[in-house]
Design an enzyme around this catalytic site. Structure first.
Site, PDB file in Angstrom:
ATOM      1  N   ARG A  81      -4.519   4.506   0.814  1.00  0.00           N
ATOM      2  CA  ARG A  81      -5.452   3.523   0.233  1.00  0.00           C
ATOM      3  C   ARG A  81      -6.549   3.193   1.229  1.00  0.00           C
ATOM      4  O   ARG A  81      -6.281   2.895   2.382  1.00  0.00           O
ATOM      5  CB  ARG A  81      -4.684   2.242  -0.146  1.00  0.00           C
ATOM      6  CG  ARG A  81      -5.541   1.056  -0.561  1.00  0.00           C
ATOM      7  CD  ARG A  81      -5.942   1.125  -2.019  1.00  0.00           C
ATOM      8  NE  ARG A  81      -6.911   0.105  -2.370  1.00  0.00           N
ATOM      9  CZ  ARG A  81      -6.640  -0.985  -3.060  1.00  0.00           C
ATOM     10  NH1 ARG A  81      -5.419  -1.215  -3.477  1.00  0.00           N
ATOM     11  NH2 ARG A  81      -7.593  -1.845  -3.355  1.00  0.00           N
ATOM     12  N   ASP A  95      -0.258  -5.214  -6.869  1.00  0.00           N
ATOM     13  CA  ASP A  95      -0.661  -6.612  -7.024  1.00  0.00           C
ATOM     14  C   ASP A  95       0.569  -7.486  -7.217  1.00  0.00           C
ATOM     15  O   ASP A  95       1.421  -7.182  -8.057  1.00  0.00           O
ATOM     16  CB  ASP A  95      -1.578  -6.788  -8.232  1.00  0.00           C
ATOM     17  CG  ASP A  95      -2.955  -6.181  -8.027  1.00  0.00           C
ATOM     18  OD1 ASP A  95      -3.463  -6.230  -6.893  1.00  0.00           O
ATOM     19  OD2 ASP A  95      -3.515  -5.663  -9.012  1.00  0.00           O
TER      20      ASP A  95
END
Length: 155
Positions: A81, A95
């Site tokens: 990422r 999340d």
């Protein structure tokens, strides 16, 4: 033990493998109570990149919210990422959606997730595994939040 609802998404590379990796890694920090089916969705607020594969999981964990966030970031980083472009394409996005009935608002962490009630790609898989879970700020269940999205689209 705190119960966390976690959203997972990927729109780069081997999307299914990225999500399976996240599920395995996060399961080392608690007990996976439930995991949703995978759904494919169009990108939302993501300027480029392909369709997303999304899922949710419910995890019982002894970690506090800040430590769970740190673990989530480590797992995202392990899959490559990059955070150079806000909302850019990503191999893995994790999340923290809900943790018990906690409400936290800081620069680095907001619980409940501030936009979860507006996002079908979050609510649809979460409703499959935790339809009665209540958003502490809105006092609505996941099923009710999803129903509101449905009524806006048809009304």
């Amino acid at each position: 033990m705190p119960r966390a609802c976690i959203g997972l998404g990927s729109n780069l590379g081997s999307r299914r493998e990225h999500l399976e990796f996240a599920l395995r890694e996060l399961s080392m920090y608690g007990t996976v109570v439930a995991r949703s089916p995978l759904i494919e969705t169009d990108p939302v607020d993501c300027p480029e990149g392909g369709r997303f594969l999304n899922a949710c999981m419910v995890l019982d964990t002894a970690l506090n919210a800040r430590r769970l966030l740190a673990v989530a970031i480590e797992v995202e980083d392990a899959r490559g990422r990059e955070r150079s472009v806000r909302n850019g394409p990503r191999p893995l996005d994790i999340d923290l959606l809900l943790i018990d009935d906690l409400t936290i608002e800081s620069e680095s962490l907001t619980i409940p997730h501030p936009r979860m009630h507006e996002r079908r790609f979050v609510l649809e898989p979460l409703a499959a595994i935790a339809p009665g879970r209540v958003h502490p700020g809105l006092s609505l269940t996941v099923r009710q939040m999803l129903g509101r999205l449905d009524s806006r689209q048809t009304g």
